[in-house]
Design an enzyme around this catalytic site. Sequence first.
Site, PDB file in Angstrom:
ATOM      1  N   CYS A 162      -0.215   2.773  -4.206  1.00 46.69           N
ATOM      2  CA  CYS A 162      -0.923   4.032  -4.423  1.00 46.69           C
ATOM      3  C   CYS A 162      -0.001   5.193  -4.097  1.00 46.69           C
ATOM      4  O   CYS A 162       0.912   5.079  -3.278  1.00 46.69           O
ATOM      5  CB  CYS A 162      -2.168   4.109  -3.548  1.00 46.69           C
ATOM      6  SG  CYS A 162      -3.554   3.108  -4.130  1.00 46.69           S
ATOM      7  N   HIS A 193       0.848  -1.192   0.000  1.00 45.24           N
ATOM      8  CA  HIS A 193       0.000   0.000   0.000  1.00 45.24           C
ATOM      9  C   HIS A 193       0.882   1.240   0.000  1.00 45.24           C
ATOM     10  O   HIS A 193       2.084   1.168   0.304  1.00 45.24           O
ATOM     11  CB  HIS A 193      -0.892   0.014   1.249  1.00 45.24           C
ATOM     12  CG  HIS A 193      -2.007  -0.983   1.205  1.00 45.24           C
ATOM     13  ND1 HIS A 193      -2.899  -1.056   0.163  1.00 45.24           N
ATOM     14  CD2 HIS A 193      -2.390  -1.941   2.100  1.00 45.24           C
ATOM     15  CE1 HIS A 193      -3.780  -2.024   0.404  1.00 45.24           C
ATOM     16  NE2 HIS A 193      -3.496  -2.570   1.564  1.00 45.24           N
TER      17      HIS A 193
END
Length: 398
Positions: A268, A228
């Site tokens: 991300c 992430h």
Amino acid sequence: MQEEDRKALRSNREALLRDLEAKRVASLLYSREIFSEEDKDSVNAKSTPAEQREEVLDILPRKGPKAFNAFCNVLNEVSPHLEALLRPTQEDDEGIDGPGSTAPIPASGVPSEEFDEVDSPPGPGSHELDHSSGEHDDILRYKMSRSPRGIAVIINNKKFLESSGQHMAQRGGTDIDRDALNKLFKKLQFKVEVHNNQTKAEILRIVREKATSDHSLYDAFIFAILTHGEEGLVYGIDGTLRIREITSKFKNNKTLAGKPKIFFFQACQGQEFMDGMDVFDAPLQPDPQVSVPVEADFIFAYSTVPGYYSWRNSTEGSWFIQSVVEVFNKYCYHMDILQMLTKVSALVSNYKSRNNFAPNKRQVSSTVSMLRKDLYFFPEKVTESSNNVDDTSECRVA
């Protein structure tokens, strides 16, 4: 909160008013810093469960852009059937590699155009190596002749600890990316090290170890992290660390000086969804003059651009990593890395999400290069191909 999230709450309000465990939800939203203490107390002060549910649903739309995903994450713990109403999923689904990506988001997982159209042969203006340059080629491209070429490190984070805030956001499909990269890097003749589910401290330990190692017997170094992320940050399984903390460690290793240092980031870089626009491609223009960073011989390949989500399919892997593997597999014998990464961007940009939660969202990868020469993984093949213009062999990954 985005209008599409408000619409989802409105259209499912009747079911939420019937089944929502308001006091527990309010408490969990408070613990995740979505609700303030006053919000939580306001819910608890209502005299009936029905009024408490009304209060939660009235407060929620005023709590900012992260509130909807946080609410769905809480429902996933407390009342999964309600979460399924707000974020319906399919068996073959897609997620986003950033905060609030607990539940996967369905998408087509297929490019909107055929792959052959993306992977067209180099046309006019191609920057492929000029084979007529002879011995001068050695000055224009990096040496890549040792076996193994170098060390390739893969950090693959799938399951996160509660302290990270991402413990409900398992990264389905990341093992597919890990295995595909492992196979590709080995075919590129790198010695591969794979590390799964690493904390911040463990990531930095690996980085320090590689940044202080002797690379004098190698020609290059690769570092790939699948996790992430937020803008400028990547997640260990227990929290975030700055990307710069990783890359800067490699500047002072004398045995890597003058050698390419290649970084792949599947994560991300924000919380915005990228929209698309139907336009004609602009004609070729002369490259504008740009300033060059002081750190040389680094290249950073990011799955998305700053500010945006990065998509990942739970059964097929991420758009970016699978595109890297596809393109490098096809062109690594005869094409330099910048051309290949441009093709990766073209391929990624053809994907389009198809779902009710975030329909028709797009993604484009980005590359930051401080390379001073052309980087070919098999420069000897480039030399050979100059003697055989019909050579169409591929760098096949078994």
